[in-house]
Scaffold this motif. Structure first.
Motif, PDB file in Angstrom:
ATOM      1  N   ALA A  33      -8.331  23.541  -6.763  1.00 51.20           N
ATOM      2  CA  ALA A  33      -6.997  23.657  -7.362  1.00 51.20           C
ATOM      3  C   ALA A  33      -6.405  25.040  -7.089  1.00 51.20           C
ATOM      4  O   ALA A  33      -5.229  25.167  -6.736  1.00 51.20           O
ATOM      5  CB  ALA A  33      -7.077  23.395  -8.863  1.00 51.20           C
ATOM      6  N   LEU A  34      -7.221  26.070  -7.219  1.00 46.56           N
ATOM      7  CA  LEU A  34      -6.745  27.421  -6.924  1.00 46.56           C
ATOM      8  C   LEU A  34      -6.454  27.588  -5.438  1.00 46.56           C
ATOM      9  O   LEU A  34      -5.455  28.204  -5.051  1.00 46.56           O
ATOM     10  CB  LEU A  34      -7.788  28.449  -7.378  1.00 46.56           C
ATOM     11  CG  LEU A  34      -8.025  28.544  -8.886  1.00 46.56           C
ATOM     12  CD1 LEU A  34      -9.185  29.500  -9.179  1.00 46.56           C
ATOM     13  CD2 LEU A  34      -6.762  29.001  -9.610  1.00 46.56           C
ATOM     14  N   GLN A  35      -7.309  27.015  -4.610  1.00 48.02           N
ATOM     15  CA  GLN A  35      -7.108  27.106  -3.162  1.00 48.02           C
ATOM     16  C   GLN A  35      -5.841  26.388  -2.732  1.00 48.02           C
ATOM     17  O   GLN A  35      -5.097  26.863  -1.862  1.00 48.02           O
ATOM     18  CB  GLN A  35      -8.322  26.496  -2.459  1.00 48.02           C
ATOM     19  CG  GLN A  35      -8.228  26.468  -0.941  1.00 48.02           C
ATOM     20  CD  GLN A  35      -9.509  25.948  -0.312  1.00 48.02           C
ATOM     21  OE1 GLN A  35     -10.392  26.699   0.059  1.00 48.02           O
ATOM     22  NE2 GLN A  35      -9.616  24.631  -0.184  1.00 48.02           N
ATOM     23  N   SER A  36      -5.565  25.229  -3.350  1.00 50.76           N
ATOM     24  CA  SER A  36      -4.383  24.451  -2.975  1.00 50.76           C
ATOM     25  C   SER A  36      -3.092  25.184  -3.301  1.00 50.76           C
ATOM     26  O   SER A  36      -2.076  25.009  -2.617  1.00 50.76           O
ATOM     27  CB  SER A  36      -4.405  23.084  -3.669  1.00 50.76           C
ATOM     28  OG  SER A  36      -4.255  23.223  -5.078  1.00 50.76           O
ATOM     29  N   LEU A  37      -3.110  26.009  -4.348  1.00 53.55           N
ATOM     30  CA  LEU A  37      -1.923  26.797  -4.682  1.00 53.55           C
ATOM     31  C   LEU A  37      -1.646  27.853  -3.608  1.00 53.55           C
ATOM     32  O   LEU A  37      -0.493  28.131  -3.281  1.00 53.55           O
ATOM     33  CB  LEU A  37      -2.106  27.469  -6.044  1.00 53.55           C
ATOM     34  CG  LEU A  37      -2.158  26.539  -7.261  1.00 53.55           C
ATOM     35  CD1 LEU A  37      -2.449  27.333  -8.523  1.00 53.55           C
ATOM     36  CD2 LEU A  37      -0.869  25.740  -7.410  1.00 53.55           C
TER      37      LEU A  37
END
Length: 305
Positions: A169-173
């Motif tokens: 989720a953090l990477q996708s941001l």
């Protein structure tokens, strides 16, 4: 030359499909969507069967979705498809360019352009798979294998709070993409224990990279790839992917759908996937047929491109 691996038993006498089935058309996807309460069913479309998702939306009404089903239908049959499925609106994520051309001729409207995916064929011989690697990719693999990485493979438990979902989720941001919902991945893990496999690389006791694959039939889909800056320096990505290629093949997988491979929008990711020996294939884009408007004149793909 490459790491020695434990032996796995390949299920005997498994039938081979003429053409691999996308995850969105698998029995696993059907079970998972039903587990989450979605209206999903397999329907007969001529000589083939396809998974259809149905939703009733406010204002617009009934919507049916055919995602990555290889239809192989004539324009005449496609003209009646929406009525055959008994829905007011029909969206089709075309699996092939041939289906896209037939949809265009049947009067469907294209709303999303085709995207390219990378498909990797596996082989029982690691030497054969090694020979297909791009030279730079092979060099990065050797570098990764020399970094004292510890790689573990484990089946994912059906937990939507699994640590990898938070990391992705953090990477996708940062990378501007929309990941598959953790609830869906967890539902697939619950529907068939062992279907979701996670490969994790550790260095000096720290997690530095991980990959998640979904096994369905004789195929697998590369669903999540995550790495820390340290993992990238250690070439953990190639080391993980290679281990996954060898172990998934030994578990009975013939092919991996590596997902999107857009050389323009994400050239680095596309190079990584192609470096495995994967081939690029164009999907057919997204098409709609709606009861809200008259069917337009028939066109070919060349005319709508």
């Amino acid at each position: 030359m490459f790491d020695a691996l434990p032996e796995f038993h390949r299920p005997p006498s498994l039938p081979r499909a003429v053409r691999p089935t996308a995850l969105q058309q698998s029995a696993l996807w059907l079970s998972a969507t039903r587990l989450l309460g979605s209206n999903a069913e397999m329907v007969d479309l001529g000589t083939r069967r396809a998974l259809v998702l149905r939703r009733r939306l406010k204002i617009i009404g009934d919507l049916a979705l055919l995602s990555r089903a290889e239809l192989g239908m004539s324009p005449g049959d496609l003209t009646a498809l929406r009525h055959h499925l008994g829905t007011r609106h029909l969206a089709v994520n075309a699996e092939t360019m041939e289906d896209a051309d037939a949809l265009a001729r049947a009067g469907f409207r294209r709303i999303c352009a085709p995207r390219a995916i990378a498909e990797l064929t596996l082989d029982a011989s690691s030497d054969v798979m090694s020979a297909r690697l791009a030279q730079k990719w092979r060099n990065r693999l050797r570098h990764g294998q020399s970094q004292n990485l510890m790689i573990q493979r484990r089946p994912m438990q059906p937990d939507k709070r699994f640590w990898l979902f938070r990391a992705e989720a953090l990477q996708s941001l940062r990378k501007w993409y929309r990941p598959l919902a953790p609830e869906m991945v967890a539902a697939m893990a619950a529907s068939k224990p062992g279907a979701v496999q996670v490969f994790t690389a550790y260095h000096l006791g720290r997690r530095v990279a991980a990959m998640l694959f979904v096994r369905h039939g004789l195929q697998a889909t590369y669903q999540i790839g995550w790495s820390t800056p340290e993992g990238r320096k250690l070439s953990a990505g190639p080391a993980l992917m290679w281990r996954a290629m060898v172990e998934l093949q030994a578990m009975g997988t013939d092919r991996i759908d590596l997902g999107a491979a857009d050389k323009r929008l994400a050239p680095g990711l596309a190079r990584f996937k192609c470096g495995t020996g994967a081939e690029i294939r164009q999907l057919g884009g997204t098409w709609v047929d709606s009861g809200w408007r008259f069917r337009p004149a028939q066109h070919t793909m060349a005319e709508v491109a």
